[in-house]
Design a protein around this motif. Structure first.
Motif, short mmCIF file in Angstrom:
data_model
loop_
_atom_site.label_atom_id
_atom_site.label_comp_id
_atom_site.label_asym_id
_atom_site.label_seq_id
_atom_site.Cartn_x
_atom_site.Cartn_y
_atom_site.Cartn_z
N ILE A 271 0.87 -1.18 0.00
CA ILE A 271 0.00 0.00 0.00
C ILE A 271 0.90 1.22 0.00
N ARG A 272 0.55 2.21 -0.79
CA ARG A 272 1.30 3.45 -0.76
C ARG A 272 0.34 4.62 -0.52
N THR A 273 0.86 5.61 0.20
CA THR A 273 0.05 6.76 0.61
C THR A 273 0.85 8.03 0.37
N ARG A 274 0.16 9.09 -0.08
CA ARG A 274 0.78 10.40 -0.18
C ARG A 274 -0.30 11.47 -0.04
N VAL A 275 0.16 12.70 0.21
CA VAL A 275 -0.76 13.81 0.40
C VAL A 275 -0.40 14.93 -0.57
N THR A 276 -1.42 15.52 -1.18
CA THR A 276 -1.27 16.66 -2.06
C THR A 276 -2.10 17.81 -1.50
N ILE B 56 -7.17 19.48 -0.42
CA ILE B 56 -6.27 18.47 0.14
C ILE B 56 -6.72 17.10 -0.34
N LYS B 57 -5.75 16.29 -0.74
CA LYS B 57 -6.05 14.93 -1.19
C LYS B 57 -5.09 13.96 -0.52
N VAL B 58 -5.65 12.96 0.13
CA VAL B 58 -4.86 11.87 0.69
C VAL B 58 -5.07 10.69 -0.25
N SER B 59 -4.01 10.29 -0.93
CA SER B 59 -4.09 9.21 -1.91
C SER B 59 -3.66 7.89 -1.27
N SER B 60 -4.41 6.84 -1.57
CA SER B 60 -4.09 5.51 -1.07
C SER B 60 -4.26 4.52 -2.22
N VAL C 261 -10.21 2.41 -1.36
CA VAL C 261 -10.99 3.31 -0.52
C VAL C 261 -10.74 3.08 0.97
N ARG C 262 -9.58 2.57 1.27
CA ARG C 262 -9.17 2.36 2.66
C ARG C 262 -7.91 3.17 2.90
N LEU C 263 -7.77 3.62 4.13
CA LEU C 263 -6.64 4.43 4.54
C LEU C 263 -5.97 3.75 5.72
N LEU C 264 -4.64 3.66 5.68
CA LEU C 264 -3.93 3.07 6.81
C LEU C 264 -4.26 3.86 8.07
N LYS C 265 -4.47 3.15 9.17
CA LYS C 265 -4.87 3.78 10.43
C LYS C 265 -3.90 4.86 10.88
N LYS C 266 -2.63 4.69 10.58
CA LYS C 266 -1.65 5.68 11.03
C LYS C 266 -1.82 7.02 10.33
N TYR C 267 -2.50 7.05 9.17
CA TYR C 267 -2.76 8.30 8.45
C TYR C 267 -4.18 8.83 8.68
N GLU C 268 -5.01 8.07 9.32
CA GLU C 268 -6.41 8.48 9.52
C GLU C 268 -6.52 9.83 10.25
N PRO C 269 -5.74 10.10 11.30
CA PRO C 269 -5.87 11.39 12.00
C PRO C 269 -5.46 12.60 11.14
N LEU C 270 -4.74 12.35 10.07
CA LEU C 270 -4.27 13.43 9.21
C LEU C 270 -5.42 14.29 8.68
N ILE C 271 -6.49 13.66 8.23
CA ILE C 271 -7.62 14.39 7.65
C ILE C 271 -8.26 15.30 8.70
#
Length: 146
Positions: A84-89, A104-108, A126-136
């Motif tokens: 899984i890869r994640t990034r933010v724009t 803001i876009k969190v890509s997963s 359409v799932r986000l790793l839990k460690k990035y969930e608080p980011l939004i």
């Protein structure tokens, strides 16, 4: 049936892989009364501060075009044979003349582990790793108007 480690480590999110808007609190920008130009330096500093809590570095920071993007962060799940890869724009929006608004876009995205080096193997998930969930919610609560 074995439990999928990716499924355990992630949560469904309606905001992942889509741009969402945050109207910035006037505490984080000033407006020149003569020209109407917004100085958003404080807001950009806060955005970087938030992102650096989750990512080690920024891939792109371009203040002249009002754009910031993190590099992809990869998480491998060998038992599920996927990565899984994640990034933010983040980009400044021109939607409102009165307010400062960021998009803001969190890509997963996920791919088979054996194909992780093949860019065409990745598909949005359409799932986000839990460690990035608080980011939004952190973007929404720390940047926005009260």
């Amino acid at each position: 049936m074995r439990i999928d480690k990716f499924y355990e480590a992630s949560v469904p999110s309606g905001l992942v892989n889509k741009f969402f808007s945050v109207t910035v609190s006037p505490d984080y920008y000033t407006v020149d009364k003569k020209t109407g130009k917004k100085d958003s330096e404080k807001a950009w500093k806060l955005i970087h501060q938030i992102l650096l809590n989750y990512f080690d570095e920024m891939q792109v920071t371009d203040f002249s075009s009002s754009f910031v993007q993190t590099p992809w962060a990869y998480e491998r799940f060998p038992e599920a044979k996927q990565v899984i890869r994640t990034r933010v724009t983040v980009k400044q929006s021109g939607i409102s003349d009165d307010n400062l608004v960021f998009q803001i876009k969190v890509s997963s995205e996920q791919a088979p582990l054996v194909a992780m080096s093949n860019e065409n193997s990745y598909r949005e998930v359409v799932r986000l790793l839990k460690k990035y969930e608080p980011l939004i919610s952190e973007f929404q609560s720390r940047l926005s108007k009260n």
